[in-house]
Design a protein around this motif. Structure first.
Motif, PDB file in Angstrom:
ATOM      1  N   ARG A 409       0.806  -1.220   0.000  1.00  0.00           N
ATOM      2  CA  ARG A 409       0.000   0.000   0.000  1.00  0.00           C
ATOM      3  C   ARG A 409       0.839   1.269   0.000  1.00  0.00           C
ATOM      4  O   ARG A 409       0.671   2.137  -0.852  1.00  0.00           O
ATOM      5  N   MET A 410       1.751   1.378   0.944  1.00  0.00           N
ATOM      6  CA  MET A 410       2.445   2.641   1.145  1.00  0.00           C
ATOM      7  C   MET A 410       3.591   2.847   0.153  1.00  0.00           C
ATOM      8  O   MET A 410       3.876   3.976  -0.244  1.00  0.00           O
ATOM      9  N   LEU A 411       4.246   1.777  -0.251  1.00  0.00           N
ATOM     10  CA  LEU A 411       5.319   1.858  -1.250  1.00  0.00           C
ATOM     11  C   LEU A 411       5.023   0.874  -2.380  1.00  0.00           C
ATOM     12  O   LEU A 411       5.710  -0.126  -2.548  1.00  0.00           O
ATOM     13  N   PRO A 412       3.997   1.157  -3.170  1.00  0.00           N
ATOM     14  CA  PRO A 412       3.634   0.209  -4.231  1.00  0.00           C
ATOM     15  C   PRO A 412       4.711   0.093  -5.291  1.00  0.00           C
ATOM     16  O   PRO A 412       5.364   1.083  -5.658  1.00  0.00           O
ATOM     17  N   ASP A 413       4.924  -1.133  -5.776  1.00  0.00           N
ATOM     18  CA  ASP A 413       5.876  -1.427  -6.855  1.00  0.00           C
ATOM     19  C   ASP A 413       7.316  -1.106  -6.480  1.00  0.00           C
ATOM     20  O   ASP A 413       8.170  -0.942  -7.354  1.00  0.00           O
ATOM     21  N   LEU A 459      14.288   3.185  -0.664  1.00  0.00           N
ATOM     22  CA  LEU A 459      14.087   1.747  -0.461  1.00  0.00           C
ATOM     23  C   LEU A 459      14.126   1.356   1.018  1.00  0.00           C
ATOM     24  O   LEU A 459      13.413   0.440   1.442  1.00  0.00           O
ATOM     25  N   THR A 460      14.967   2.016   1.810  1.00  0.00           N
ATOM     26  CA  THR A 460      15.125   1.634   3.217  1.00  0.00           C
ATOM     27  C   THR A 460      14.624   2.708   4.184  1.00  0.00           C
ATOM     28  O   THR A 460      14.814   2.576   5.389  1.00  0.00           O
ATOM     29  N   LEU A 461      13.986   3.763   3.662  1.00  0.00           N
ATOM     30  CA  LEU A 461      13.461   4.839   4.517  1.00  0.00           C
ATOM     31  C   LEU A 461      14.575   5.463   5.357  1.00  0.00           C
ATOM     32  O   LEU A 461      14.383   5.732   6.546  1.00  0.00           O
ATOM     33  N   PHE A 462      15.734   5.646   4.772  1.00  0.00           N
ATOM     34  CA  PHE A 462      16.917   6.253   5.390  1.00  0.00           C
ATOM     35  C   PHE A 462      17.562   5.346   6.446  1.00  0.00           C
ATOM     36  O   PHE A 462      18.528   5.746   7.089  1.00  0.00           O
ATOM     37  N   ILE A 463      17.050   4.135   6.626  1.00  0.00           N
ATOM     38  CA  ILE A 463      17.616   3.253   7.655  1.00  0.00           C
ATOM     39  C   ILE A 463      19.044   2.856   7.308  1.00  0.00           C
ATOM     40  O   ILE A 463      19.899   2.715   8.192  1.00  0.00           O
ATOM     41  N   SER A 464      19.348   2.698   6.021  1.00  0.00           N
ATOM     42  CA  SER A 464      20.672   2.240   5.614  1.00  0.00           C
ATOM     43  C   SER A 464      21.723   3.334   5.679  1.00  0.00           C
ATOM     44  O   SER A 464      22.923   3.036   5.615  1.00  0.00           O
ATOM     45  N   VAL A 465      21.327   4.603   5.803  1.00  0.00           N
ATOM     46  CA  VAL A 465      22.303   5.696   5.804  1.00  0.00           C
ATOM     47  C   VAL A 465      22.366   6.432   7.136  1.00  0.00           C
ATOM     48  O   VAL A 465      23.345   7.137   7.406  1.00  0.00           O
ATOM     49  N   LEU A 466      21.342   6.296   7.954  1.00  0.00           N
ATOM     50  CA  LEU A 466      21.321   6.977   9.249  1.00  0.00           C
ATOM     51  C   LEU A 466      21.550   5.979  10.371  1.00  0.00           C
ATOM     52  O   LEU A 466      21.221   4.794  10.242  1.00  0.00           O
ATOM     53  N   PRO A 467      22.084   6.434  11.497  1.00  0.00           N
ATOM     54  CA  PRO A 467      22.156   5.564  12.680  1.00  0.00           C
ATOM     55  C   PRO A 467      20.756   5.101  13.069  1.00  0.00           C
ATOM     56  O   PRO A 467      19.779   5.835  12.885  1.00  0.00           O
ATOM     57  N   ILE A 468      20.652   3.914  13.602  1.00  0.00           N
ATOM     58  CA  ILE A 468      19.352   3.310  13.857  1.00  0.00           C
ATOM     59  C   ILE A 468      18.496   4.146  14.789  1.00  0.00           C
ATOM     60  O   ILE A 468      17.283   4.277  14.596  1.00  0.00           O
ATOM     61  N   CYS A 477       7.588   9.260  11.064  1.00  0.00           N
ATOM     62  CA  CYS A 477       6.946  10.219  10.153  1.00  0.00           C
ATOM     63  C   CYS A 477       6.426   9.527   8.899  1.00  0.00           C
ATOM     64  O   CYS A 477       5.366   9.895   8.364  1.00  0.00           O
ATOM     65  N   PHE A 478       7.169   8.529   8.420  1.00  0.00           N
ATOM     66  CA  PHE A 478       6.733   7.821   7.218  1.00  0.00           C
ATOM     67  C   PHE A 478       5.395   7.131   7.442  1.00  0.00           C
ATOM     68  O   PHE A 478       4.499   7.212   6.594  1.00  0.00           O
ATOM     69  N   PHE A 479       5.227   6.456   8.560  1.00  0.00           N
ATOM     70  CA  PHE A 479       3.969   5.745   8.794  1.00  0.00           C
ATOM     71  C   PHE A 479       2.802   6.706   8.966  1.00  0.00           C
ATOM     72  O   PHE A 479       1.654   6.321   8.727  1.00  0.00           O
ATOM     73  N   TYR A 480       3.074   7.942   9.344  1.00  0.00           N
ATOM     74  CA  TYR A 480       1.978   8.900   9.482  1.00  0.00           C
ATOM     75  C   TYR A 480       1.686   9.625   8.171  1.00  0.00           C
ATOM     76  O   TYR A 480       0.531   9.766   7.774  1.00  0.00           O
ATOM     77  N   ASP A 481       2.726  10.098   7.479  1.00  0.00           N
ATOM     78  CA  ASP A 481       2.541  10.920   6.283  1.00  0.00           C
ATOM     79  C   ASP A 481       2.904  10.219   4.986  1.00  0.00           C
ATOM     80  O   ASP A 481       2.796  10.814   3.909  1.00  0.00           O
ATOM     81  N   GLY A 482       3.380   8.985   5.047  1.00  0.00           N
ATOM     82  CA  GLY A 482       3.703   8.263   3.835  1.00  0.00           C
ATOM     83  C   GLY A 482       4.962   8.782   3.169  1.00  0.00           C
ATOM     84  O   GLY A 482       5.855   9.354   3.805  1.00  0.00           O
ATOM     85  N   ILE A 483       5.040   8.604   1.852  1.00  0.00           N
ATOM     86  CA  ILE A 483       6.247   8.963   1.106  1.00  0.00           C
ATOM     87  C   ILE A 483       6.516  10.452   1.152  1.00  0.00           C
ATOM     88  O   ILE A 483       7.653  10.899   0.951  1.00  0.00           O
ATOM     89  N   LYS A 484       5.504  11.252   1.456  1.00  0.00           N
ATOM     90  CA  LYS A 484       5.688  12.703   1.573  1.00  0.00           C
ATOM     91  C   LYS A 484       6.749  13.030   2.611  1.00  0.00           C
ATOM     92  O   LYS A 484       7.561  13.954   2.426  1.00  0.00           O
ATOM     93  N   ALA A 485       6.801  12.279   3.707  1.00  0.00           N
ATOM     94  CA  ALA A 485       7.795  12.529   4.755  1.00  0.00           C
ATOM     95  C   ALA A 485       9.209  12.257   4.254  1.00  0.00           C
ATOM     96  O   ALA A 485      10.149  12.983   4.602  1.00  0.00           O
ATOM     97  N   ILE A 486       9.389  11.237   3.436  1.00  0.00           N
ATOM     98  CA  ILE A 486      10.714  10.910   2.900  1.00  0.00           C
ATOM     99  C   ILE A 486      11.159  11.978   1.907  1.00  0.00           C
ATOM    100  O   ILE A 486      12.339  12.385   1.886  1.00  0.00           O
ATOM    101  N   LEU A 487      10.237  12.448   1.073  1.00  0.00           N
ATOM    102  CA  LEU A 487      10.570  13.495   0.106  1.00  0.00           C
ATOM    103  C   LEU A 487      10.968  14.784   0.817  1.00  0.00           C
ATOM    104  O   LEU A 487      11.941  15.451   0.434  1.00  0.00           O
ATOM    105  N   GLN A 488      10.218  15.146   1.857  1.00  0.00           N
ATOM    106  CA  GLN A 488      10.542  16.356   2.626  1.00  0.00           C
ATOM    107  C   GLN A 488      11.916  16.263   3.247  1.00  0.00           C
ATOM    108  O   GLN A 488      12.711  17.207   3.184  1.00  0.00           O
ATOM    109  N   LEU A 489      12.206  15.124   3.852  1.00  0.00           N
ATOM    110  CA  LEU A 489      13.502  14.966   4.514  1.00  0.00           C
ATOM    111  C   LEU A 489      14.632  14.989   3.495  1.00  0.00           C
ATOM    112  O   LEU A 489      15.710  15.552   3.761  1.00  0.00           O
ATOM    113  N   GLY A 490      14.419  14.383   2.320  1.00  0.00           N
ATOM    114  CA  GLY A 490      15.442  14.421   1.281  1.00  0.00           C
ATOM    115  C   GLY A 490      15.765  15.847   0.859  1.00  0.00           C
ATOM    116  O   GLY A 490      16.942  16.205   0.679  1.00  0.00           O
TER     117      GLY A 490
END
Length: 957
Positions: A409-413, A459-468, A477-490
């Motif tokens: 649902r949240m990250l289709p394809d 792909l990893t929601l910043f988990i692979s580049v940030l400390p855990i 933030c991702f679970f609340y706002d979806g991909i919009k949160a990842i785009l904002q942080l990028g």
């Protein structure tokens, strides 16, 4: 200008509404009505966009619309069905509902908001199992009420057109100013199984109260559930606690400042729960987002992830599902399980939970269960990293449903071989960079660098580049706002490093800058001990870089780049998805052409046109035929050579347009033999390489190769006729309908002198053939493919007869038709004489028998040859064929020929050699095929569509 054909108008009729089609064909009838089309221009674009999205979904998931009758058959698509699907999709995406839910009803109303003490205007959205409300006054308030939580619907208030819905937890929601309030109340009651009777409602409330008390008891005493219903051995292996609880239990007496701040966060959330509710019926407001941005307490993270993602509803709707999957999937060995085993110990290896068998086993079960549930995705790298973090804060079953919510649902394809979803979001990210960071765009005109760098972010929601300890705040933030949160942080990350990125000289330097930045990100409020926190990769250089707190970075991302809405992101996704898929298709085509070009003589441009024709043929048949073999077997995860394949019917139509001769003019059984011959893996489907290799042989192959191709067409598995006759279903005349069957008289003998001596006719003497050159070419062919030629079986009597028929069909209509017919007859006679001579030699060397045939007596075949030689070319085919077959049937033994015999005989015929050596321009055929391909399909369905078109035009009038 809009240029459109009538065929396209009819197709629009099939896939659009009457208004659109009326506008188009009214516009076509006169300029006075052109304005009608302009009035519906936006509607036209929306329909085109919906059809494009529909086609893309069917391309990558042929089962996507099986549960939707209005869209399951592409020939029956309507505007209403497209709109209903689009609205349901938007409804599910906004409220994070399971894919089975559809938007059934929408009602405007006011909802009494207890924490604000006022009525907020919004819309009630009703699906099969959920009652949802979203405000429209800018308060960003919405609520999701599962029908399972509803315990009563009070009698509606007619004065204010209001109804009150009572839910568990002694809460009530009052909707007012509902136009059709009475029907809505009855609908909710029927879906919840509640009677309108007051007595029944009271008894139902008592029963529900008793059930709730039992549920509360079993939650506090889980061992009682085991005693009552028993417990399977396999379910004991499923972890019932989050790994963080096991490996990092909180110390209540710890008065560390970080722990005190953690307690303050928990208190803030408890106050929020008391005001806005807790669980599935909680109000989602701006204050909720503010608390998320500040950081979620460790103890509440798993609960809130389940709630915000909608995974809590999935799990409630499928009790026991995960345990069953674990039982069914463990022990299975597949490609996915092999990849999972390889990546298990690469998942957060620095965390204590995944240095033990407890964490590794839980991770194995979740990933294996999901691969078993969804074999289309199976397992993709990066799923292990994401699932590891989910297991830290959620129970094992909850982690599974969170993974389902993310992947489906949240990250289709996202998690498939092509990672199309991630590529689409990278394109969206590039658009946002151009819009919000113009200085960076001016310095780095090629933004593809950021696409390659940011792939792991998505792909990893910043988990692979940030400390855990910092990455989990991003996941909040991702679970609340979806991909919009990842785009904002990028965007915030690039903005923070803007000056350094502008001054860098190359991509490597830019990567180093970003890596140093991520190493410097910390979480000053994290209560995790140093043994749990992830070590930074660049510790040596971190001291020279200013540390950044993750909460402050997220806060800045929301303040600077939180202005765009999720709807805008979805719209940009749809817009960029077409471009991304087209880019992937172009790359696929280039790879296919590069591979195939090494095996054929066609130029790159010719292969490009052939590929377009082949692909179009695939899609035309997928569109018009729901159960076409190509559609049923289409799998986007296959290698690029196998992406597009044709079944026999599809192949026959395209081969008819492209074959260099005329032996498929009536779509004869011969096209079936060609199909069987080039279907190397015998799967009933032809890929592009197989198709091109066959055409290459027919267009550019040597005389030997062309003859070998025709020879093999009359051998199994291509030719399956019985020895003396074809099977009934394949008995078709391959000869032109305009001619009678006199060509069969030339099957055994033609122009043979009465003395039986074969002489070269004047017609054959006109062409000079360099036999030495052909013998040398043949020798090279034998040396190159000695085993292939050697292993070719001999062609028997029935096969040779059909082989001769095929040659006659190929030569029909050629300017040298008569000389070619005579050449075939001459070769046939020669081969038959050779067979007779060989048989006589064999008989003379064998012991004499009593009934030895006199030397002066001719054999049946000789008699047949002599009789045929005395006949004229115009002799009827039926009589000569009968004589030929009689002669064959009288023969005591069936005769056969080897490929070498046939080739050597045909090399002596300049007319035949010249015919096969004649150059045929495929470019001309390609141009004709482009035009004819769509017409062929349009003519097939034109009558049916025309009927619908006329009927709807009458309706418009």
């Amino acid at each position: 200008k809009l240029i459109i054909s009538w065929d396209e108008i009819w197709r629009l009729e099939k896939t659009s509404n009457v208004i659109l089609a009326e506008s188009i064909h009214v516009m076509a009838h006169g300029e006075d009505h052109y304005f009608s089309m302009l009035l519906h221009l936006n509607e036209t674009f929306v329909i085109m966009e919906q059809l494009a999205n529909y086609s893309i979904k069917r391309l990558f998931d042929k089962e996507a619309f099986q549960g939707e009758p209005a869209l399951s058959d592409p020939l029956q698509i309507t505007k209403r069905g497209l709109e209903a699907h689009a609205k349901s999709e938007q409804f599910r995406s906004f409220f994070r509902l399971p894919k089975e839910q559809n938007l059934l009803e929408v009602h405007e109303s006011f909802l009494w908001v207890p924490f604000s003490h006022f009525n907020t205007l919004g819309k009630i959205c009703l699906s099969e199992n959920y009652l949802c409300f979203a405000s429209q006054d800018g308060s960003q308030c919405h609520i999701i009420i599962p029908m399972r939580e509803v315990i009563n619907v009070e009698k509606p208030d007619s004065s204010s057109r209001a109804l009150t819905v009572c839910v568990r937890g002694k809460r009530a929601l009052r909707f007012s100013e509902v136009r059709d309030y009475q029907r809505l109340a009855n609908t909710i009651r029927s879906r919840c199984g509640i009677s309108a009777s007051p007595q029944h409602s009271a008894s139902s409330e008592v029963i529900r109260g008793e059930c709730q008390s039992l549920i509360n008891h079993f939650e506090d005493n889980p061992e009682d559930v085991t005693l009552m219903v028993g417990q399977k051995d396999t379910s004991r292996a499923v972890n019932t606690e989050a790994l963080m609880t096991v490996f990092h239990p909180q110390d209540v007496e710890n008065l560390d400042p970080k722990m005190l701040k953690e307690k303050m966060k928990e208190q803030s959330w408890n106050i929020h729960f008391s005001e806005y509710g807790r669980g599935t019926s909680m109000f989602f407001t701006r204050k909720t987002r503010d608390l998320i941005v500040r950081g979620v307490p460790e103890s509440l993270r798993g609960e809130l992830w389940m709630l915000f993602s909608g995974a809590v509803n999935d799990m409630a709707a499928h009790p026991g599902y995960y345990t069953e999957l674990v039982e069914q999937s463990l022990g299975n060995s597949t490609l996915a399980t092999d990849e999972i085993e390889r990546d298990l110990h690469r998942s957060l290896p620095e965390h204590p939970a995944f240095q033990s068998d407890t964490g590794i086993s839980a991770l194995r079960r979740v990933l294996t269960a999901y691969a078993y549930r969804n074999p289309k995705i199976g397992y993709c790298q990066a799923m292990n990293i994401l699932t590891s973090v989910l297991l830290l804060y959620a129970k094992e079953e909850e982690a599974f449903w969170l993974l389902v919510a993310v992947c489906e649902r949240m990250l289709p394809d996202y998690f498939n071989r092509r990672i199309i979803g991630a590529l689409v979001d990278q394109a969206v990210f590039e658009d946002l960079i151009r819009e919000n960071l113009p200085q960076l765009v001016e310095h780095m005109t090629d933004l593809s660098f950021f696409s390659s760098v940011s792939l792991s972010w998505f792909l990893t929601l910043f988990i692979s580049v940030l400390p855990i300890e910092s990455a989990v705040n991003v996941v909040d933030c991702f679970f609340y706002d979806g991909i919009k949160a990842i785009l904002q942080l990028g965007l915030a990350v690039l903005d923070f490093n803007l000056e350094a990125l502008i001054t860098c000289n190359d991509d490597a330097e830019a990567v180093t800058i970003l890596n140093r930045f991520f190493d410097s990100v910390t979480n000053k409020d994290s209560p995790l001990p140093p043994t749990v926190q992830q070590a930074s990769v660049g510790n040596n250089e971190q001291a020279s870089h200013i540390s950044v707190d993750i909460s402050e970075l997220i806060q800045e991302a929301y303040e600077k780049y939180g202005h765009f809405r999720s709807e805008e992101v979805e719209s940009s996704r749809k817009r960029n998805k077409l471009h991304v898929i087209q880019t992937l298709e172009d790359t696929t085509k280039q790879n296919v052409i590069r591979v195939v070009s090494q095996e054929v003589q066609f130029t790159t441009s010719q292969l490009d046109e052939l590929y377009n024709l082949f692909k179009r043929q695939h899609f035309l048949n997928c569109y018009w035929t729901m159960k076409s073999p190509a559609l049923l077997h289409h799998d986007p995860s296959l290698a690029y050579l196998e992406q597009y394949q044709l079944g026999f019917q599809q192949f026959s139509e395209l081969f008819f347009l492209l074959e260099p001769w005329a032996f498929c003019a009536s779509k004869s059984t011969l096209s079936l033999w060609v199909f069987r011959l080039i279907d190397e893996n015998q799967d009933g489907l032809i890929n592009f390489r197989e198709f091109c290799c066959a055409l290459d042989t027919l267009y550019g192959g040597s005389f030997t190769n062309k003859l070998k191709f025709l020879f093999k067409l009359h051998l199994p598995p291509a030719f399956t006729g019985s020895p003396l006759h074809l099977k009934e279903e394949r008995v078709q005349h391959f000869l032109p309908v305009t001619e009678d069957s006199s060509h069969l008289t030339r099957l055994t003998a033609f122009d043979l002198p009465e003395d039986g001596v074969i002489r070269k006719s004047p017609e054959r003497g006109r062409g000079k053939v360099d036999l030495q050159a052909y013998l040398k070419q043949w020798q090279n062919e034998i040396l190159k493919k000695e085993e292939t030629i050697k292993d070719l079986p001999r062609i028997n009597q029935a096969q040779f007869i059909q082989f001769s028929k095929t040659l006659y069909n190929i030569f029909h209509g050629d300017p040298e038709e008569e000389s070619l017919y005579r050449a075939v007859a001459h070769v046939t006679s020669l081969l038959l004489r050779m067979e007779e001579v060989g048989r006589r030699l064999q008989e003379s060397s064998s012991p004499p028998r009593e009934a030895t045939k006199p030397a002066s007596t001719t054999t049946p075949v000789e008699a047949s040859l002599t009789k045929e030689a005395s006949s004229k070319p115009e002799t009827s085919d039926s009589s000569s064929s009968h004589n030929s077959q009689d002669g064959a049937e009288q023969s005591s033994t069936d005769w056969s020929f080897s490929f070498e015999q046939v080739l050597a005989s045909l090399l002596n015929e300049p007319a035949i050699v010249g015919f096969f050596e004649r150059h045929v321009y495929i470019q001309t055929k390609l141009g004709q095929a482009r035009v004819a391909q769509l017409k062929l399909k349009a003519n097939k369905f034109g009558d049916v569509i025309k009927v619908d078109f006329d009927a709807k035009r009458v309706k418009c009038a």
